[in-house]
Design a protein around this motif. Structure first.
Motif, PDB file in Angstrom:
ATOM      1  N   LEU A 178       9.443   6.482  97.429  1.00  0.00           N
ATOM      2  CA  LEU A 178      10.682   6.186  97.672  1.00  0.00           C
ATOM      3  C   LEU A 178      11.098   6.741  99.184  1.00  0.00           C
ATOM      4  CD1 LEU A 178      12.955   4.292  97.019  1.00  0.00           C
ATOM      5  CD2 LEU A 178      14.133   6.304  96.283  1.00  0.00           C
ATOM      6  N   LEU A 219      12.959   2.264 101.187  1.00  0.00           N
ATOM      7  CA  LEU A 219      11.700   1.036 100.994  1.00  0.00           C
ATOM      8  C   LEU A 219      11.006   1.873  99.716  1.00  0.00           C
ATOM      9  CD1 LEU A 219       9.857  -1.353 101.694  1.00  0.00           C
ATOM     10  CD2 LEU A 219       8.634   0.229 102.936  1.00  0.00           C
ATOM     11  N   TYR A 220      10.786   1.149  98.586  1.00  0.00           N
ATOM     12  CA  TYR A 220      10.037   1.491  97.453  1.00  0.00           C
ATOM     13  C   TYR A 220       8.515   1.227  97.884  1.00  0.00           C
ATOM     14  CZ  TYR A 220       8.709   2.040  92.647  1.00  0.00           C
ATOM     15  OH  TYR A 220       8.179   2.474  91.614  1.00  0.00           O
ATOM     16  N   THR A 222       4.581   1.034  96.838  1.00  0.00           N
ATOM     17  CA  THR A 222       3.519   1.129  95.619  1.00  0.00           C
ATOM     18  C   THR A 222       2.201   0.726  96.126  1.00  0.00           C
ATOM     19  OG1 THR A 222       4.120  -1.235  95.038  1.00  0.00           O
ATOM     20  CG2 THR A 222       5.148   0.528  93.829  1.00  0.00           C
TER      21      THR A 222
ATOM     22  N   LEU B  48       9.160  -4.825  95.371  1.00  0.00           N
ATOM     23  CA  LEU B  48      10.436  -5.425  94.822  1.00  0.00           C
ATOM     24  C   LEU B  48      10.627  -6.704  95.233  1.00  0.00           C
ATOM     25  CD1 LEU B  48      12.804  -2.645  95.779  1.00  0.00           C
ATOM     26  CD2 LEU B  48      12.262  -3.166  93.771  1.00  0.00           C
ATOM     27  N   ARG B 100      15.526  -7.427 103.429  1.00  0.00           N
ATOM     28  CA  ARG B 100      15.419  -7.914 102.148  1.00  0.00           C
ATOM     29  C   ARG B 100      16.577  -8.601 101.772  1.00  0.00           C
ATOM     30  NH1 ARG B 100      13.905  -2.727  99.249  1.00  0.00           N
ATOM     31  NH2 ARG B 100      11.715  -3.517 100.071  1.00  0.00           N
ATOM     32  N   ILE B 106      18.380   1.239  92.843  1.00  0.00           N
ATOM     33  CA  ILE B 106      17.168   2.193  93.071  1.00  0.00           C
ATOM     34  C   ILE B 106      17.051   2.973  91.918  1.00  0.00           C
ATOM     35  CG2 ILE B 106      18.616   4.245  93.956  1.00  0.00           C
ATOM     36  CD1 ILE B 106      15.798   2.213  95.658  1.00  0.00           C
ATOM     37  N   VAL B 109      14.578   1.182  89.830  1.00  0.00           N
ATOM     38  CA  VAL B 109      13.389   1.179  90.409  1.00  0.00           C
ATOM     39  C   VAL B 109      12.518   2.439  90.073  1.00  0.00           C
ATOM     40  CG1 VAL B 109      12.275   1.066  92.805  1.00  0.00           C
ATOM     41  CG2 VAL B 109      14.121  -0.301  92.136  1.00  0.00           C
ATOM     42  N   LEU B 110      13.356   3.493  90.301  1.00  0.00           N
ATOM     43  CA  LEU B 110      12.818   4.805  90.038  1.00  0.00           C
ATOM     44  C   LEU B 110      12.254   5.067  88.612  1.00  0.00           C
ATOM     45  CD1 LEU B 110      14.939   7.410  92.110  1.00  0.00           C
ATOM     46  CD2 LEU B 110      12.852   6.319  92.698  1.00  0.00           C
TER      47      LEU B 110
END
Lengths: 258, 195
Positions: A178, A219-220, A222, B48, B100, B106, B109-110
């Motif tokens: 993250l 911004l996540y 992956t 996301l 976005r 968040i 998401v985590l």
């Protein structure tokens, strides 16, 4: 351009791949209405194109996506007019049967008790749910950060945007990171901040970093490959979003190697 | 390439979905969520955003299920085609305005829980298709692979590919046509060998 006056051979491959200009698409589709031979060619190439999605590396699906999707469908449907009329006629029948005075008195009393009880329950459950959310959020962040192999690293400012700062939380167990920044100026129109995963001289585009009016962005990430295989993260300002290598101004950088 | 071998078959689930059966939608989700999500991530490069596309693709499948015709192709192909359109639209939208679309929690998401059902339900058949198309792509020369990727995964037209690669438009057209022809020949041979 059509291959000849009667068929569209040359345009079939780009048509099924979505690589034609709009005017060419229109011409192909007009031709296909009456041409069984070209329809068959399109079908044959479409069967090939239908397999291209499987080139993507399989990635686990976040559980919340199912919850969010199913929530869209499990909320009660709004009552239709026919339902309303049907319900109303059933209520009228019931009231007639019991006697309207008794029914109305009971209904008003029940409504009052129900309203009072619901109001108190709502207040209690609202407080409980707020506490639960706070607790869960705290636990989640703690779990992510305290993952056995996880760590937090700061993003170094390259000096271009003096107020910019940020960090990256890395969780190799989930192969996720993250990135959080603040103080980045809004990019000029047509420009965007692109995040790169760096491995030696190789740069992998990890996505666009959206920045709000306050200069904050998250911004996540992956990555398709193992997080541990990269040794850095870089944020650059680019003129396009689909760039394959950084060519713009370097804004922030972090070392993420072992 | 027949993905309708499971019990109940996809066609039946789509029919039930068109009649408003939410459990049929969820069963199809378990079967194809991973393929859709992985494909969306491959195009948009953002987990996301890919999640939003995943949900939208299944929502559209639900809404349009009455129009789905099994005779014209498998449910998986139809769903992935919806996904492709959504993802390429998103890519183009972001090129115009790279922000976005929606905000997310968040911490959610985590939390990062993985949908185990979607993983388990991903049949061996999907892996088979993956191996098949990878083998087909591997036999193409790199420049031909590149034009397929730029067109299909990055949504570029032939003219845009020509500009991106700094190659003549005619060269791009030839590469694309030859690449698709070789893929078709390879897959036709493999398909024949499997039956």
């Amino acid at each position: 351009m059509l291959e000849d006056d009667t068929h569209i051979g040359e345009l079939v491959a780009p048509y099924v791949l979505g690589a034609l200009e709009p005017d060419e698409v229109e011409r192909v589709e007009i031709h296909l209405i009456d041409c069984a031979e070209c329809q068959a060619m399109v079908e044959a190439e479409r069967r090939v194109a239908d397999l291209l999605p499987y080139l993507a590396d399989p990635i686990p699906v976040p559980a919340r996506a199912r919850r969010n999707l199913m929530n869209r469908f499990r909320t009660p449907a709004p009552q239709t007019l026919a339902d309303a009329i049907d319900t109303r006629s059933r209520v009228v029948t019931l009231v007639t049967r019991l006697g309207w005075v008794a029914a109305m008195t009971a209904a008003v009393f029940a409504l009052f008790l129900g309203w009072n009880s619901t109001r108190m329950q709502d207040q209690v459950s609202k407080k409980n749910s707020e506490i639960n959310v706070l607790t869960q959020n705290q636990q989640t962040i703690a779990q992510f950060v305290s993952s056995p192999n996880g760590f937090v690293t700061s993003l170094e400012n390259t000096g271009v945007a003096s107020g910019a700062q940020g960090g990256v939380i890395l969780n190799p167990t989930r192969n996720a990171a993250l990135l959080v920044v603040e103080g980045l100026p809004k990019p000029p129109t047509g420009h965007s901040y692109v995040v790169w995963m760096v491995r030696g001289n190789e740069h992998v585009n990890a996505g666009i970093l959206p920045v709000d009016s306050q200069g904050r962005g998250t911004l996540y990430i992956t990555p398709r490959e193992a997080l541990a295989s990269f040794d850095g993260i870089l944020v650059t300002e680019e003129t396009g979003t689909q760039v394959s290598n950084p060519s713009g101004t370097r804004m922030l950088a972090a070392h993420v190697g072992n | 390439m027949d993905a309708d071998r499971r019990d109940p078959p996809d066609g039946e689930l789509v029919r039930r979905m068109s009649e408003g059966d939410v459990s049929a939608l969820e069963e199809l989700y378990s079967r194809y969520a991973r393929a859709v999500y992985s494909f969306a991530v491959r195009i948009v490069g953002d987990g996301l955003v890919a999640e939003e596309i995943l949900q939208e693709a299944f929502t559209r499948a639900w809404q349009q299920s009455g129009r789905f015709e099994l005779a014209r192709g498998s449910f998986a192909s139809w769903l992935l085609s919806i996904t492709h359109n959504l993802a390429i639209d998103e890519l183009r939208r972001r090129q115009r305005r790279p922000q976005r679309a929606s905000t997310v929690d968040i911490t959610d998401v985590l939390r990062g829980e993985v949908d185990v059902s979607a993983d388990v339900e991903e049949a061996a058949e999907m892996s088979e298709l993956r191996a098949l198309i990878r083998a087909a792509m591997d036999q193409l020369p790199a420049p031909q692979q590149r034009v397929i990727e730029l067109a299909y995964f990055e949504g570029l037209t032939q003219r845009e590919i020509s500009a991106t690669l700094n190659e003549p438009l005619g060269t791009v057209k030839t590469r694309m046509r030859l690449a698709m022809q070789k893929l078709k020949d390879f897959l036709g041979t493999e398909e024949g060998a499997r039956h």
